[in-house]
Design a protein around this motif. Structure first.
Motif, mmCIF file in Angstrom:
data_model
loop_
_atom_site.group_PDB
_atom_site.id
_atom_site.type_symbol
_atom_site.label_atom_id
_atom_site.label_comp_id
_atom_site.label_asym_id
_atom_site.label_seq_id
_atom_site.Cartn_x
_atom_site.Cartn_y
_atom_site.Cartn_z
ATOM 1 N N VAL A 32 61.002 33.773 38.226
ATOM 2 C CA VAL A 32 60.352 34.992 38.678
ATOM 3 C C VAL A 32 59.342 34.604 39.744
ATOM 4 O O VAL A 32 58.607 33.632 39.586
ATOM 5 C CB VAL A 32 59.628 35.699 37.515
ATOM 6 N N ALA A 33 59.315 35.365 40.825
ATOM 7 C CA ALA A 33 58.307 35.146 41.861
ATOM 8 C C ALA A 33 57.128 36.072 41.576
ATOM 9 O O ALA A 33 57.278 37.289 41.558
ATOM 10 C CB ALA A 33 58.893 35.439 43.232
ATOM 11 N N VAL A 34 55.952 35.494 41.324
ATOM 12 C CA VAL A 34 54.747 36.264 41.035
ATOM 13 C C VAL A 34 53.874 36.226 42.277
ATOM 14 O O VAL A 34 53.506 35.159 42.756
ATOM 15 C CB VAL A 34 53.997 35.676 39.822
ATOM 16 N N TYR A 35 53.552 37.406 42.793
ATOM 17 C CA TYR A 35 52.769 37.486 44.013
ATOM 18 C C TYR A 35 51.310 37.856 43.777
ATOM 19 O O TYR A 35 50.470 37.658 44.633
ATOM 20 C CB TYR A 35 53.394 38.505 44.970
ATOM 21 N N SER A 36 51.012 38.423 42.620
ATOM 22 C CA SER A 36 49.618 38.756 42.322
ATOM 23 C C SER A 36 49.397 38.630 40.822
ATOM 24 O O SER A 36 50.307 38.827 40.030
ATOM 25 C CB SER A 36 49.282 40.172 42.787
ATOM 26 N N PHE A 37 48.196 38.324 40.473
ATOM 27 C CA PHE A 37 47.811 38.183 39.085
ATOM 28 C C PHE A 37 46.822 39.293 38.747
ATOM 29 O O PHE A 37 46.146 39.815 39.637
ATOM 30 C CB PHE A 37 47.183 36.814 38.838
ATOM 31 N N PRO A 38 46.674 39.686 37.469
ATOM 32 C CA PRO A 38 45.788 40.802 37.128
ATOM 33 C C PRO A 38 44.338 40.592 37.545
ATOM 34 O O PRO A 38 43.678 41.533 37.938
ATOM 35 C CB PRO A 38 45.882 40.891 35.605
ATOM 36 N N ARG A 39 43.832 39.380 37.460
ATOM 37 C CA ARG A 39 42.426 39.159 37.791
ATOM 38 C C ARG A 39 42.235 38.563 39.182
ATOM 39 O O ARG A 39 41.164 38.124 39.533
ATOM 40 C CB ARG A 39 41.807 38.240 36.747
ATOM 41 N N TYR A 40 43.276 38.570 39.977
ATOM 42 C CA TYR A 40 43.186 38.009 41.328
ATOM 43 C C TYR A 40 42.527 39.024 42.258
ATOM 44 O O TYR A 40 42.688 40.226 42.096
ATOM 45 C CB TYR A 40 44.585 37.652 41.816
ATOM 46 N N ASN A 41 41.813 38.569 43.234
ATOM 47 C CA ASN A 41 41.105 39.415 44.210
ATOM 48 C C ASN A 41 40.099 40.352 43.545
ATOM 49 O O ASN A 41 39.918 41.483 43.960
ATOM 50 C CB ASN A 41 42.098 40.243 45.039
ATOM 51 N N ARG A 42 39.475 39.880 42.502
ATOM 52 C CA ARG A 42 38.421 40.629 41.812
ATOM 53 C C ARG A 42 38.878 42.028 41.388
ATOM 54 O O ARG A 42 38.219 43.025 41.621
ATOM 55 C CB ARG A 42 37.178 40.722 42.684
ATOM 56 N N ASP A 43 40.040 42.075 40.777
ATOM 57 C CA ASP A 43 40.569 43.335 40.268
ATOM 58 C C ASP A 43 39.762 43.736 39.037
ATOM 59 O O ASP A 43 39.784 43.051 38.022
ATOM 60 C CB ASP A 43 42.054 43.183 39.916
ATOM 61 N N ARG A 44 39.028 44.826 39.112
ATOM 62 C CA ARG A 44 38.131 45.233 38.036
ATOM 63 C C ARG A 44 38.817 46.088 36.969
ATOM 64 O O ARG A 44 38.197 46.431 35.969
ATOM 65 C CB ARG A 44 36.948 45.981 38.617
ATOM 66 N N SER A 45 40.085 46.423 37.154
ATOM 67 C CA SER A 45 40.747 47.280 36.168
ATOM 68 C C SER A 45 40.903 46.571 34.823
ATOM 69 O O SER A 45 40.789 47.203 33.777
ATOM 70 C CB SER A 45 42.106 47.737 36.684
ATOM 71 N N VAL A 46 41.147 45.266 34.843
ATOM 72 C CA VAL A 46 41.279 44.520 33.589
ATOM 73 C C VAL A 46 39.942 44.473 32.859
ATOM 74 O O VAL A 46 39.879 44.640 31.647
ATOM 75 C CB VAL A 46 41.813 43.095 33.861
ATOM 76 N N GLY A 47 38.867 44.300 33.598
ATOM 77 C CA GLY A 47 37.537 44.273 32.983
ATOM 78 C C GLY A 47 37.166 45.608 32.369
ATOM 79 O O GLY A 47 36.593 45.669 31.281
ATOM 80 N N ARG A 48 37.488 46.692 33.067
ATOM 81 C CA ARG A 48 37.201 48.033 32.519
ATOM 82 C C ARG A 48 38.014 48.279 31.258
ATOM 83 O O ARG A 48 37.503 48.795 30.261
ATOM 84 C CB ARG A 48 37.506 49.096 33.566
ATOM 85 N N TRP A 49 39.292 47.939 31.312
ATOM 86 C CA TRP A 49 40.162 48.115 30.150
ATOM 87 C C TRP A 49 39.650 47.266 28.986
ATOM 88 O O TRP A 49 39.639 47.706 27.847
ATOM 89 C CB TRP A 49 41.581 47.730 30.527
ATOM 90 N N SER A 50 39.208 46.051 29.290
ATOM 91 C CA SER A 50 38.683 45.160 28.264
ATOM 92 C C SER A 50 37.431 45.746 27.626
ATOM 93 O O SER A 50 37.270 45.704 26.406
ATOM 94 C CB SER A 50 38.371 43.805 28.879
ATOM 95 N N ALA A 51 36.545 46.303 28.434
ATOM 96 C CA ALA A 51 35.315 46.887 27.892
ATOM 97 C C ALA A 51 35.623 48.053 26.963
ATOM 98 O O ALA A 51 35.015 48.192 25.894
ATOM 99 C CB ALA A 51 34.410 47.344 29.035
ATOM 100 N N VAL A 52 36.584 48.888 27.336
ATOM 101 C CA VAL A 52 36.952 50.033 26.494
ATOM 102 C C VAL A 52 37.565 49.551 25.182
ATOM 103 O O VAL A 52 37.215 50.045 24.097
ATOM 104 C CB VAL A 52 37.929 50.970 27.250
ATOM 105 N N GLU A 53 38.462 48.572 25.249
ATOM 106 C CA GLU A 53 39.105 48.070 24.033
ATOM 107 C C GLU A 53 38.103 47.387 23.100
ATOM 108 O O GLU A 53 38.162 47.557 21.884
ATOM 109 C CB GLU A 53 40.222 47.093 24.395
#
Length: 102
Positions: A32-53
């Motif tokens: 599989v070719a992966v071009y982006s990771f969830p926390r790459y380029n300071r993606d804050r959506s994972v952090g927000r989701w983490s805070a809610v969970e």
């Protein structure tokens, strides 16, 4: 990204049933070719989701321990320890759990 996996083919399952033995898995290589990771380029959506969970996990823990406290500290003055054993409280895994799973 390369992942090696073991899978059963329909042919190996049919062959094993015919010979009355366990099937043998075949090796499968997947790429599989992966071009982006969830926390790459300071993606804050994972952090927000983490805070809610994590907030929800802490609320569930407080609710369950409050239930136990209410059962143990009954109004009659006696400790109802058998009733407290009936309430299941799973271990609290709210510290960065969702960031780990992202």
């Amino acid at each position: 990204m390369v992942r090696d996996d073991l899978r059963y083919s329909a042919h190996s399952l049919a062959e094993a049933a015919r010979e009355s033995r366990r099937p043998r898995p075949r090796g499968v290589r997947r790429t599989v070719a992966v071009y982006s990771f969830p926390r790459y380029n300071r993606d804050r959506s994972v952090g927000r989701w983490s805070a809610v969970e994590e907030r929800r996990a802490r609320q569930r823990l407080r609710t369950r321990t409050g239930t136990i406290r209410g059962l143990v500290n009954s109004g009659t003055g006696e400790l109802a320890l058998e009733a407290a054993d009936a309430v299941d409280v799973p271990p609290a895994r709210h510290r960065r759990g969702s960031l780990w799973l992202a």
